[in-house]
Design an enzyme around this catalytic site. Structure first.
Site, PDB file in Angstrom:
ATOM      1  N   PRO A  90       0.815  -1.220   0.000  1.00  0.00           N
ATOM      2  CA  PRO A  90       0.000   0.000   0.000  1.00  0.00           C
ATOM      3  C   PRO A  90       0.853   1.277   0.000  1.00  0.00           C
ATOM      4  CG  PRO A  90      -0.765  -1.555   1.669  1.00  0.00           C
ATOM      5  CD  PRO A  90       0.547  -2.065   1.174  1.00  0.00           C
ATOM      6  N   GLU A 117       1.176  -7.746   8.310  1.00  0.00           N
ATOM      7  CA  GLU A 117       1.310  -6.276   8.294  1.00  0.00           C
ATOM      8  C   GLU A 117       2.292  -5.815   7.222  1.00  0.00           C
ATOM      9  OE1 GLU A 117      -0.742  -4.284  10.152  1.00  0.00           O
ATOM     10  OE2 GLU A 117      -1.616  -6.250  10.596  1.00  0.00           O
ATOM     11  N   ARG A 154       0.425  -8.383 -21.059  1.00  0.00           N
ATOM     12  CA  ARG A 154      -0.339  -7.950 -22.244  1.00  0.00           C
ATOM     13  C   ARG A 154       0.511  -7.168 -23.236  1.00  0.00           C
ATOM     14  NH1 ARG A 154      -5.690  -8.023 -22.329  1.00  0.00           N
ATOM     15  NH2 ARG A 154      -5.797  -6.102 -23.536  1.00  0.00           N
ATOM     16  N   ASP A 169      -6.180   0.119 -26.190  1.00  0.00           N
ATOM     17  CA  ASP A 169      -6.935  -0.051 -24.947  1.00  0.00           C
ATOM     18  C   ASP A 169      -7.029   1.276 -24.206  1.00  0.00           C
ATOM     19  OD1 ASP A 169      -7.768  -2.636 -25.063  1.00  0.00           O
ATOM     20  OD2 ASP A 169      -6.024  -3.457 -24.057  1.00  0.00           O
TER      21      ASP A 169
HETATM   22  C1  JD8 Z   1       0.677  -6.081   0.081  1.00  0.00           C
HETATM   23  C2  JD8 Z   1       0.133  -7.258   3.441  1.00  0.00           C
HETATM   24  C3  JD8 Z   1      -2.054  -6.298   4.085  1.00  0.00           C
HETATM   25  C4  JD8 Z   1      -1.343  -3.978   4.508  1.00  0.00           C
HETATM   26  C5  JD8 Z   1      -2.375  -4.175   7.168  1.00  0.00           C
HETATM   27  C6  JD8 Z   1      -4.070  -5.021   5.689  1.00  0.00           C
HETATM   28  C7  JD8 Z   1      -0.996  -3.295  -3.036  1.00  0.00           C
HETATM   29  N1  JD8 Z   1      -3.371  -1.487  -3.275  1.00  0.00           N
HETATM   30  C8  JD8 Z   1      -3.127  -2.331  -2.237  1.00  0.00           C
HETATM   31  N2  JD8 Z   1      -3.914  -2.463  -1.161  1.00  0.00           N
HETATM   32  N3  JD8 Z   1      -3.385  -3.360  -0.331  1.00  0.00           N
HETATM   33  C9  JD8 Z   1      -2.226  -3.821  -0.828  1.00  0.00           C
HETATM   34  C10 JD8 Z   1      -1.375  -4.773  -0.113  1.00  0.00           C
HETATM   35  C11 JD8 Z   1      -1.744  -5.177   1.174  1.00  0.00           C
HETATM   36  C12 JD8 Z   1      -0.893  -6.004   1.894  1.00  0.00           C
HETATM   37  C13 JD8 Z   1       0.317  -6.458   1.364  1.00  0.00           C
HETATM   38  C14 JD8 Z   1      -0.162  -5.242  -0.661  1.00  0.00           C
HETATM   39  C15 JD8 Z   1       0.953  -7.238   2.330  1.00  0.00           C
HETATM   40  N4  JD8 Z   1      -0.974  -6.513   3.173  1.00  0.00           N
HETATM   41  C16 JD8 Z   1      -1.695  -5.273   5.126  1.00  0.00           C
HETATM   42  C17 JD8 Z   1      -0.958  -2.935   5.557  1.00  0.00           C
HETATM   43  C18 JD8 Z   1      -1.983  -2.817   6.612  1.00  0.00           C
HETATM   44  N5  JD8 Z   1      -2.706  -5.175   6.170  1.00  0.00           N
HETATM   45  C19 JD8 Z   1      -2.038  -3.180  -2.065  1.00  0.00           C
HETATM   46  N6  JD8 Z   1      -0.162  -3.368  -3.826  1.00  0.00           N
END
Ligand code: JD8
Length: 245
Positions: A90, A117, A154, A169
């Site tokens: 994220p 996490e 793609r 696209d």
């Molecule tokens: C990797 C663990 C979950 C994230 C606690 C919820 C991308 N656009 C996106 N949204 N979420 C992710 C993503 C979430 C992930 C991981 C990507 C590894 N989590 C965690 C931090 C808070 N949990 C993503 N690209």
């Protein structure tokens, strides 16, 4: 082009790679994907991939050693290939169509999927790029890794049957797609627009451009600031902005 995906849920990733445009690209040898179970790179009896966070707090953190071992094994196997290690998270920079196209020029991409996490911060020393697929919370990096793989693959020549369609696209052109119709020409009172049945290909092209522009203006006006419009599209857009049909 070769991808290595590191995950604690290899079955989830493999299932997605068995079908569709990317699945066929793999079958035909245009794209190679190896999925690696992170637990295979653990050394303890319980095959632990996570541990408690230093400093306390909720949740668990992905241990660095199995990830380092997996990356060492992958890099040893792929040898001198120009490798890009991607971490989906994220906190990453937004993954876009331009980024997908750019990555399709790499020989070898490694996709690291986190869970819990996220990964121990020291893993980032081995990461070239950290990307996020959008502003919503997911439970792990597998779906983002599959999104990145699909969008990049793609662009690999031959993966999508018609080369031109990849560049056409919507997010490649910077405009939303025009409406599509198939048979029957009439269903209840809902008819296919007359122009599409006319056989007048110049008119059809123009109608589709206008529809693309009208939709983009209505739904994603910010895309018009960066879309590469030709002369005809600029004229059509001005007409639409004046409120003409
Ligand atoms: C990797 C663990 C979950 C994230 C606690 C919820 C991308 N656009 C996106 N949204 N979420 C992710 C993503 C979430 C992930 C991981 C990507 C590894 N989590 C965690 C931090 C808070 N949990 C993503 N690209």
């Amino acid at each position: 082009m070769t991808f290595d995906i590191v995950t604690i849920f290899p079955a989830m990733v493999e299932a997605a790679l068995a079908v569709g445009v990317v699945g066929r690209g793999i079958e035909r040898g245009l794209v190679e994907v190896a999925v690696h179970d992170l637990r295979e790179f653990t050394t303890d009896r319980h095959r632990s991939v996570d541990d408690v966070p230093y400093g306390g707090g909720p949740g668990m953190v992905m241990k660095p050693e199995p990830i380092f071992k997996a990356l060492d094994a992958i890099e040893a196997r792929r040898g001198r290939a120009q490798t890009t290690v991607l971490l989906t998270s994220p906190q990453g920079a937004r993954f876009t169509q331009a980024e997908a196209r750019r990555l399709s020029g790499r020989e070898h991409v490694v996709l690291l999927c986190g869970r819990y996490e996220g990964v121990d911060e020291r893993v980032r020393s081995r990461v070239d790029e950290e990307v996020s697929i959008g502003d919503y919370v997911l439970s792990g990096g597998e779906l983002p890794a599959l999104v990145v793989l699909d969008a990049v693959a793609r662009w690999v020549p031959g993966v999508v049957g018609d080369e031109q369609s990849v560049a056409d696209d919507s997010f490649s052109r910077g405009l939303l797609d025009y409406p599509h119709y198939t048979r029957p020409a009439e269903i209840g009172s809902a008819n296919v627009p007359e122009v599409l049945l006319s056989g007048n290909h110049a008119e059809i092209r123009r109608w589709r451009k206008r529809e693309s522009l009208a939709r983009t203006l209505a739904r994603r006006p910010e895309l018009l600031e960066t879309a590469a419009l030709d002369d005809e599209e600029r004229r059509l857009l001005v007409e639409l902005q004046k409120g003409k049909p």
